[in-house]
Design a protein around this motif. Structure first.
Motif, mmCIF file in Angstrom:
data_model
loop_
_atom_site.group_PDB
_atom_site.id
_atom_site.type_symbol
_atom_site.label_atom_id
_atom_site.label_comp_id
_atom_site.label_asym_id
_atom_site.label_seq_id
_atom_site.Cartn_x
_atom_site.Cartn_y
_atom_site.Cartn_z
ATOM 1 N N VAL A 337 12.874 55.642 27.992
ATOM 2 C CA VAL A 337 13.503 55.052 26.790
ATOM 3 C C VAL A 337 13.965 56.309 25.832
ATOM 4 O O VAL A 337 14.916 56.124 25.433
ATOM 5 C CB VAL A 337 12.281 54.370 25.883
ATOM 6 N N ALA A 338 13.133 57.524 26.315
ATOM 7 C CA ALA A 338 13.718 58.620 25.359
ATOM 8 C C ALA A 338 14.770 59.010 26.038
ATOM 9 O O ALA A 338 15.718 59.685 25.502
ATOM 10 C CB ALA A 338 12.471 59.719 25.467
ATOM 11 N N ASP A 341 17.677 56.778 24.816
ATOM 12 C CA ASP A 341 18.053 57.017 23.474
ATOM 13 C C ASP A 341 18.763 58.400 23.200
ATOM 14 O O ASP A 341 19.247 58.432 22.201
ATOM 15 C CB ASP A 341 16.820 56.883 22.617
ATOM 16 N N GLY A 342 18.768 59.226 24.251
ATOM 17 C CA GLY A 342 19.523 60.354 24.088
ATOM 18 C C GLY A 342 18.775 61.452 23.448
ATOM 19 O O GLY A 342 19.266 62.484 23.137
ATOM 20 N N TYR A 343 17.472 61.228 23.168
ATOM 21 C CA TYR A 343 16.563 62.418 22.436
ATOM 22 C C TYR A 343 15.953 63.294 23.385
ATOM 23 O O TYR A 343 15.983 64.491 22.944
ATOM 24 C CB TYR A 343 15.267 61.603 22.108
ATOM 25 N N ILE A 344 16.077 63.104 24.643
ATOM 26 C CA ILE A 344 15.628 64.108 25.678
ATOM 27 C C ILE A 344 16.546 64.189 26.869
ATOM 28 O O ILE A 344 17.261 63.393 27.359
ATOM 29 C CB ILE A 344 14.170 63.917 26.253
ATOM 30 N N LYS A 345 16.707 65.548 27.756
ATOM 31 C CA LYS A 345 17.474 65.409 28.736
ATOM 32 C C LYS A 345 16.316 66.063 29.913
ATOM 33 O O LYS A 345 15.216 66.565 29.552
ATOM 34 C CB LYS A 345 18.491 66.471 28.332
ATOM 35 N N THR A 346 16.954 66.078 30.814
ATOM 36 C CA THR A 346 15.847 66.456 32.069
ATOM 37 C C THR A 346 15.866 68.020 32.243
ATOM 38 O O THR A 346 14.803 68.691 32.769
ATOM 39 C CB THR A 346 16.506 65.892 33.509
ATOM 40 N N LEU A 394 6.325 64.356 23.517
ATOM 41 C CA LEU A 394 7.733 64.115 23.637
ATOM 42 C C LEU A 394 7.916 62.801 22.861
ATOM 43 O O LEU A 394 8.993 62.689 22.022
ATOM 44 C CB LEU A 394 8.244 64.094 25.162
ATOM 45 N N ILE A 395 7.339 61.878 23.104
ATOM 46 C CA ILE A 395 7.634 60.496 22.249
ATOM 47 C C ILE A 395 7.033 60.476 20.930
ATOM 48 O O ILE A 395 7.661 60.082 20.101
ATOM 49 C CB ILE A 395 6.695 59.411 22.973
ATOM 50 N N ASP A 396 5.949 61.383 20.753
ATOM 51 C CA ASP A 396 5.618 61.456 19.187
ATOM 52 C C ASP A 396 6.544 62.361 18.481
ATOM 53 O O ASP A 396 6.733 61.859 17.391
ATOM 54 C CB ASP A 396 4.287 61.830 19.243
ATOM 55 N N LYS A 397 7.181 63.321 19.132
ATOM 56 C CA LYS A 397 8.429 64.178 18.368
ATOM 57 C C LYS A 397 9.410 63.281 17.666
ATOM 58 O O LYS A 397 9.784 63.514 16.644
ATOM 59 C CB LYS A 397 8.615 65.151 19.259
ATOM 60 N N TYR A 398 9.776 62.402 18.764
ATOM 61 C CA TYR A 398 11.074 61.551 18.188
ATOM 62 C C TYR A 398 10.850 60.213 17.876
ATOM 63 O O TYR A 398 11.501 59.873 17.152
ATOM 64 C CB TYR A 398 11.922 61.452 19.509
ATOM 65 N N TYR A 399 9.705 59.742 18.003
ATOM 66 C CA TYR A 399 9.303 58.413 17.536
ATOM 67 C C TYR A 399 8.472 58.119 16.414
ATOM 68 O O TYR A 399 7.947 56.837 16.251
ATOM 69 C CB TYR A 399 9.132 57.477 18.876
ATOM 70 N N HIS A 400 7.678 59.011 16.186
ATOM 71 C CA HIS A 400 6.436 59.215 15.201
ATOM 72 C C HIS A 400 6.812 58.478 14.047
ATOM 73 O O HIS A 400 6.063 57.558 13.329
ATOM 74 C CB HIS A 400 5.890 60.393 15.003
ATOM 75 N N SER A 457 2.219 55.636 24.579
ATOM 76 C CA SER A 457 3.272 56.278 25.480
ATOM 77 C C SER A 457 2.558 56.697 27.064
ATOM 78 O O SER A 457 3.501 56.857 27.846
ATOM 79 C CB SER A 457 3.493 57.660 24.852
ATOM 80 N N ILE A 458 1.108 56.591 26.955
ATOM 81 C CA ILE A 458 0.756 56.957 28.380
ATOM 82 C C ILE A 458 0.224 55.983 28.956
ATOM 83 O O ILE A 458 -0.702 55.965 29.933
ATOM 84 C CB ILE A 458 -0.390 58.172 28.167
ATOM 85 N N GLY A 459 0.239 54.901 28.351
ATOM 86 C CA GLY A 459 -0.057 53.440 29.195
ATOM 87 C C GLY A 459 -1.364 52.888 28.501
ATOM 88 O O GLY A 459 -1.901 52.133 29.226
ATOM 89 N N TYR A 460 -1.808 53.308 27.411
ATOM 90 C CA TYR A 460 -2.967 52.526 26.766
ATOM 91 C C TYR A 460 -2.611 51.970 25.494
ATOM 92 O O TYR A 460 -1.313 52.032 25.033
ATOM 93 C CB TYR A 460 -4.023 53.800 26.350
ATOM 94 N N GLU A 461 -3.421 51.083 25.075
ATOM 95 C CA GLU A 461 -3.129 50.392 23.790
ATOM 96 C C GLU A 461 -2.054 49.194 23.969
ATOM 97 O O GLU A 461 -1.360 48.819 23.230
ATOM 98 C CB GLU A 461 -2.872 51.315 22.475
#
Length: 550
Positions: A337-338, A341-346, A394-400, A457-461
């Motif tokens: 997803v990140a 959406d263009g928020y991260i690169k490899t 990573l996920i919290d930085k861009y989607y919090h 983001s890590i598979g819980y909730e």
């Protein structure tokens, strides 16, 4: 020529009078029958012609992908004996206490008892071979009890249902082989028994039947019941010359055969491998789903649960119905997803520190935190080593501040997409969608907190059935095309395919082409790179990609 008018008039008068008398007689007789004899003729009619009865069709078979029988209908039989059949009932007598006592013709009863006693030992020896569940002595004691008490609805063998071969063997025995069923007193109740030549293989997916009701209970049996069942016919019995004839009014239409996608050999291998690993781990349950990439055909599906005896059995179709937290396998969807959406690169890096991160007052830990963690690693290594800290940061930085966009992305890439499977009880993914309140914050009614996104983001909730996880990874392998899992290739009749079910594309593209290539490359490295935690799954003879999970 002269006519005698007087003579002619006399003849006409006589004819009219006779006709009138005949008409009066006919009307009188009709009125008498319709009133005085009404009930008597109703009884005669009821004996002569019975009500219309259904004529059951043969249920269709379920076949494997290569045409092997996995479920088929074979008749079985319950046989009962009326030890008073053919014996005339006499007027009841009155006991000293005033109660009525049933009385039967003593000579006919003696003949009936004599017929059974003369053949009892021969019958019971044969029954001990036909139904070895009971000995000769047990069969004899059971039948003698019914005979001596002149039972009217007595099991030939207690709590035993006969298969077709056993039934034919029984019908060759003395008394049972009498052509006149009324004389022997036999009552036979045939039913369609669902036979599975491969035993418990894919049991929950094939499904079960309510045997006594001949109705589908679960699995493919229930999902495709309307095709398998066929259409019943109609018949009625009519008494002709003191004999009942069965008159077919409408022929039944037998059910279609289902050609499933299951491969018997693959199913057997998967089941054996899973059972062996579950014993090794002493796990409570386990699931295997093997899916063909291009078509979505489920070639094998195994659901095993440990019972009190320590063995594993198929009790429920966990692969389709069990909503569970997917754990680390979910991290692939988060990173995809990140990327999309263009928020991260490899080529991006994230600092995982010593493997422990304070996430809004809660501790997020990597599996190796007690060994100092991974430090700063790039995006591919985040998945290769399955870093909880790396993914959540990573996920919290861009989607919090926009968690709803992250959830929308999960649905877009397929892991949160309902699959629309035809099985009763099949579950859809449950991923919470946060909603903002009038102050710009997120509603407490959504049970959303500052830590919700990081742990999601890590598979819980979240709750995802295993089949949804498989379909998501299958889409990555399938060039980004998400297809609906297929369990049935088509329907056939008399060995010829009548209709083939097409491959159903749910989403042609789950992400951009560049994002797909990035995630495919990372999943390859998880298994084939020396740093990847999935390297034990690697094979030198063919390509393997994947993701470790907990």
């Amino acid at each position: 020529m002269k006519f005698d008018k007087k003579y002619i008039n006399t003849r006409i008068t006589v004819i009219v009078v006779i006709a009138a008398i005949a008409m009066i007689a006919i009307i009188s007789r009709a009125v008498y029958v319709a009133t005085v004899q009404n009930e008597e003729w109703k009884k005669v009619g009821a004996v002569s012609v019975s009500d219309t009865m259904p004529l059951l069709p043969t249920r269709g078979n379920i076949l494997s992908a290569d045409g092997q029988l996995m479920a088929s209908s074979l008749p079985d039989y319950k046989v009962y004996i009326d030890f008073l059949s053919g014996v005339e009932r006499l007027p009841d007598s009155i006991a000293p206490n005033g109660s009525k006592v049933k009385v039967y013709n003593p000579d006919q009863m003696a003949d009936k008892d004599s017929m059974w006693n003369a053949n009892m030992d021969t019958i019971c020896r044969a029954l001990a071979e036909i139904c070895p569940r009971y000995t000769f002595e047990e069969h004899r004691a059971h039948l003698m009890e019914g005979l001596q008490n002149h039972k009217r609805y007595w099991d030939v063998s207690p709590r035993v249902v006969l298969n077709f071969i056993q039934y034919n063997d029984l019908m060759r025995l003395p008394v049972f082989n009498l052509k006149n069923r009324y004389a022997s007193g036999l009552s036979v109740k045939p039913r369609n028994n669902r036979n599975k030549p491969f035993g418990s293989l894919a049991r929950r997916t094939l499904g079960e039947m309510f045997g006594a009701k001949d109705s589908a209970r679960s699995g493919l049996e229930l999902a495709y019941d309307s095709l398998l069942r066929g259409e019943p016919g109609l018949k009625h019995n009519k008494k002709v010359l003191k004999k009942y004839l069965s008159i077919v009014d409408k022929e039944p239409v037998d059910g279609y055969d289902l050609v499933s996608t299951i491969d018997v050999s693959m199913q057997d291998i998967c089941e054996s491998a899973l059972r062996e690993k579950l014993h090794e781990l002493e796990a409570s349950m386990g699931v295997v789903v093997l899916m063909e990439v291009k078509t979505g055909d489920v070639k094998a599906i195994v659901n095993l649960m440990r019972y009190d005896d320590g063995e594993y059995y198929e009790a429920r179709n966990y692969a389709l119905a069990a909503l569970m937290e997917p754990g680390s396998t979910f991290k692939t969807a988060s990173i995809l997803v990140a990327l999309d959406d263009g928020y991260i690169k490899t080529s991006d890096y994230v600092d995982t520190g010593s493997g422990i991160c304070n996430m809004y007052g809660a501790s997020m830990k990597d599996h190796n935190w007690h060994r100092g963690g991974y430090g700063t690693i790039d995006v591919p290594h985040v998945l290769m080593v399955s870093s909880n800290v790396g993914v959540s940061k990573l996920i919290d930085k861009y989607y919090h501040n926009q968690p709803d966009k992250f959830v929308e992305g999960l649905r877009r890439v397929g892991i949160g997409t309902p699959l629309g499977l035809p099985f009763d009880g099949a579950a859809d993914p449950k991923i919470r969608m946060p909603h903002k309140d009038h102050k710009g914050g997120y509603k407490m009614s959504d049970n959303w907190s500052a830590t919700a996104l990081a742990w999601m983001s890590i598979g819980y909730e979240t709750q995802i059935p295993p089949i949804s996880t498989v379909s998501f990874y299958n889409a990555i392998a399938n060039g980004g095309k998400l297809v609906r899992p297929r369990f049935v290739k088509g329907i056939s009749k008399n060995g010829e395919m009548v209709e083939e079910f097409p491959v159903e594309v749910i989403r042609p593209h789950i992400c951009k082409e560049s994002s797909l290539k990035d995630i495919q490359g990372i999943l390859y490295r998880v298994v084939n790179d020396k740093d990847g935690l999935g390297k034990r799954a690697g094979n030198p003879y063919f390509h393997v990609s994947g993701k470790t999970g907990t």
